[in-house]
Write a protein that holds these residues in place. Sequence first.
Motif, PDB file in Angstrom:
ATOM      1  N   LEU A  99       1.016  -6.752   5.213  1.00  0.00           N
ATOM      2  CA  LEU A  99      -0.399  -6.384   5.259  1.00  0.00           C
ATOM      3  C   LEU A  99      -0.899  -5.914   3.897  1.00  0.00           C
ATOM      4  O   LEU A  99      -2.018  -6.256   3.484  1.00  0.00           O
ATOM      5  N   LEU A 100      -0.072  -5.150   3.194  1.00  0.00           N
ATOM      6  CA  LEU A 100      -0.491  -4.659   1.884  1.00  0.00           C
ATOM      7  C   LEU A 100      -0.570  -5.784   0.858  1.00  0.00           C
ATOM      8  O   LEU A 100      -1.459  -5.781  -0.007  1.00  0.00           O
ATOM      9  N   ARG A 101       0.326  -6.740   0.940  1.00  0.00           N
ATOM     10  CA  ARG A 101       0.231  -7.873   0.019  1.00  0.00           C
ATOM     11  C   ARG A 101      -1.048  -8.681   0.303  1.00  0.00           C
ATOM     12  O   ARG A 101      -1.708  -9.166  -0.627  1.00  0.00           O
ATOM     13  N   THR A 108      -8.156  -8.328  -4.973  1.00  0.00           N
ATOM     14  CA  THR A 108      -8.198  -9.057  -6.240  1.00  0.00           C
ATOM     15  C   THR A 108      -9.252 -10.161  -6.202  1.00  0.00           C
ATOM     16  O   THR A 108     -10.029 -10.329  -7.146  1.00  0.00           O
ATOM     17  N   ARG A 109      -9.294 -10.893  -5.096  1.00  0.00           N
ATOM     18  CA  ARG A 109     -10.238 -12.002  -4.960  1.00  0.00           C
ATOM     19  C   ARG A 109     -11.683 -11.531  -5.040  1.00  0.00           C
ATOM     20  O   ARG A 109     -12.549 -12.220  -5.582  1.00  0.00           O
ATOM     21  N   TYR A 110     -11.955 -10.330  -4.511  1.00  0.00           N
ATOM     22  CA  TYR A 110     -13.326  -9.824  -4.472  1.00  0.00           C
ATOM     23  C   TYR A 110     -13.580  -8.711  -5.498  1.00  0.00           C
ATOM     24  O   TYR A 110     -14.586  -8.011  -5.419  1.00  0.00           O
ATOM     25  N   SER A 111     -12.658  -8.548  -6.441  1.00  0.00           N
ATOM     26  CA  SER A 111     -12.818  -7.583  -7.550  1.00  0.00           C
ATOM     27  C   SER A 111     -13.065  -6.164  -7.043  1.00  0.00           C
ATOM     28  O   SER A 111     -13.926  -5.442  -7.556  1.00  0.00           O
ATOM     29  N   LEU A 112     -12.313  -5.766  -6.037  1.00  0.00           N
ATOM     30  CA  LEU A 112     -12.387  -4.399  -5.512  1.00  0.00           C
ATOM     31  C   LEU A 112     -11.393  -3.552  -6.298  1.00  0.00           C
ATOM     32  O   LEU A 112     -10.305  -3.225  -5.831  1.00  0.00           O
ATOM     33  N   ASP A 113     -11.762  -3.204  -7.538  1.00  0.00           N
ATOM     34  CA  ASP A 113     -10.806  -2.627  -8.480  1.00  0.00           C
ATOM     35  C   ASP A 113     -10.138  -1.360  -7.968  1.00  0.00           C
ATOM     36  O   ASP A 113      -8.923  -1.193  -8.095  1.00  0.00           O
ATOM     37  N   THR A 114     -10.913  -0.453  -7.386  1.00  0.00           N
ATOM     38  CA  THR A 114     -10.331   0.799  -6.885  1.00  0.00           C
ATOM     39  C   THR A 114      -9.325   0.524  -5.779  1.00  0.00           C
ATOM     40  O   THR A 114      -8.244   1.113  -5.730  1.00  0.00           O
ATOM     41  N   GLN A 115      -9.658  -0.401  -4.893  1.00  0.00           N
ATOM     42  CA  GLN A 115      -8.779  -0.689  -3.766  1.00  0.00           C
ATOM     43  C   GLN A 115      -7.529  -1.446  -4.205  1.00  0.00           C
ATOM     44  O   GLN A 115      -6.469  -1.304  -3.584  1.00  0.00           O
ATOM     45  N   ILE A 116      -7.631  -2.244  -5.264  1.00  0.00           N
ATOM     46  CA  ILE A 116      -6.429  -2.922  -5.777  1.00  0.00           C
ATOM     47  C   ILE A 116      -5.359  -1.895  -6.112  1.00  0.00           C
ATOM     48  O   ILE A 116      -4.194  -2.003  -5.699  1.00  0.00           O
ATOM     49  N   SER A 117      -5.727  -0.887  -6.885  1.00  0.00           N
ATOM     50  CA  SER A 117      -4.759   0.127  -7.315  1.00  0.00           C
ATOM     51  C   SER A 117      -4.220   0.924  -6.144  1.00  0.00           C
ATOM     52  O   SER A 117      -3.016   1.205  -6.070  1.00  0.00           O
ATOM     53  N   MET A 118      -5.097   1.280  -5.208  1.00  0.00           N
ATOM     54  CA  MET A 118      -4.642   2.029  -4.032  1.00  0.00           C
ATOM     55  C   MET A 118      -3.668   1.201  -3.209  1.00  0.00           C
ATOM     56  O   MET A 118      -2.623   1.689  -2.772  1.00  0.00           O
ATOM     57  N   ASN A 119      -4.012  -0.072  -2.983  1.00  0.00           N
ATOM     58  CA  ASN A 119      -3.138  -0.943  -2.199  1.00  0.00           C
ATOM     59  C   ASN A 119      -1.781  -1.120  -2.863  1.00  0.00           C
ATOM     60  O   ASN A 119      -0.734  -1.104  -2.207  1.00  0.00           O
ATOM     61  N   ARG A 120      -1.792  -1.289  -4.177  1.00  0.00           N
ATOM     62  CA  ARG A 120      -0.532  -1.540  -4.875  1.00  0.00           C
ATOM     63  C   ARG A 120       0.332  -0.277  -4.925  1.00  0.00           C
ATOM     64  O   ARG A 120       1.572  -0.379  -4.871  1.00  0.00           O
ATOM     65  N   SER A 121      -0.283   0.898  -5.015  1.00  0.00           N
ATOM     66  CA  SER A 121       0.509   2.128  -4.963  1.00  0.00           C
ATOM     67  C   SER A 121       1.123   2.314  -3.575  1.00  0.00           C
ATOM     68  O   SER A 121       2.270   2.765  -3.446  1.00  0.00           O
ATOM     69  N   LEU A 122       0.377   1.970  -2.528  1.00  0.00           N
ATOM     70  CA  LEU A 122       0.952   2.008  -1.181  1.00  0.00           C
ATOM     71  C   LEU A 122       2.095   1.008  -1.055  1.00  0.00           C
ATOM     72  O   LEU A 122       3.118   1.301  -0.427  1.00  0.00           O
ATOM     73  N   LEU A 123       1.936  -0.152  -1.673  1.00  0.00           N
ATOM     74  CA  LEU A 123       3.015  -1.143  -1.662  1.00  0.00           C
ATOM     75  C   LEU A 123       4.250  -0.602  -2.376  1.00  0.00           C
ATOM     76  O   LEU A 123       5.386  -0.842  -1.944  1.00  0.00           O
ATOM     77  N   THR A 124       4.033   0.145  -3.457  1.00  0.00           N
ATOM     78  CA  THR A 124       5.156   0.797  -4.145  1.00  0.00           C
ATOM     79  C   THR A 124       5.930   1.688  -3.177  1.00  0.00           C
ATOM     80  O   THR A 124       7.176   1.667  -3.151  1.00  0.00           O
ATOM     81  N   LEU A 125       5.211   2.466  -2.367  1.00  0.00           N
ATOM     82  CA  LEU A 125       5.868   3.364  -1.407  1.00  0.00           C
ATOM     83  C   LEU A 125       6.669   2.572  -0.373  1.00  0.00           C
ATOM     84  O   LEU A 125       7.769   2.976   0.011  1.00  0.00           O
TER      85      LEU A 125
END
Length: 242
Positions: A99-101, A108-125
């Motif tokens: 789901l996170l990927r 990324t597709r819709y240039s939601l810059d803030t959400q990109i970083s949040m999603n990727r940090s959650l993916l890190t966890l």
Amino acid sequence: LTQGMYDEAEKILRSAVDEQKTIYGSNSRQTLKTEFDLASLYLARSDYDRALEINERRFSALREEFRQHRLEPAFFNKQLSDYAVTCRARGNSELAEQLLREAVDVATRYSLDTQISMNRSLLTLILLDQGKFDDAKSQQEDVVARLRQLPANDAVQLPSALTLLGSIQMEKGELKEAEADLLEAESLYRKLFGPDYTAIYDNVRLQAQVSYLMGNYSVANQKINVTLENYRKTSNPKYISF
């Protein structure tokens, strides 16, 4: 909901769902959005079972609304992230990662810059949960690099991203790197949020661990005492057990 009035918010949202089903139908965009607002409420108060029930029952319909361009990308992205967090809390790491990927792809597709970083940090966890420390470190390094490219006013996630990266570096024994990133994160936290922000002291606690592992016991002791002083000041004492 944002003010923590969960019981009242639940009553309002449940009533809204019933009314919208009558007016618009069960699979309408309006009904679905309100049902997922309800799922977000359950997640916010850690009622994972009820949040999961809504997601498992209704997410395919929500995804179809998005595919038909009847749903805002930011809303759909948030629900992907919330569903992933719920899955993680219930031990389904594989679905959470999937789901996170997807969320990263949408953001990324819709240039939601803030959400990109949040999603990727959650993916890190999630990757850390799976014991994939090298992948987690690489993922979080990319998050930090992306945040560094943003204007200062848009990079409020940078200190938390650096703190997470520092914790990974500590676990991998990269103590100098961990110390540098944690110190930078602390400085940014203080500039952005002021001296009493709790996340500062979660960061300083990690610094204390790094200092201890480096053999700097007096520094470690000083930092853990600072952390405890803040926790005692800002938290209910019954939750402090160390």
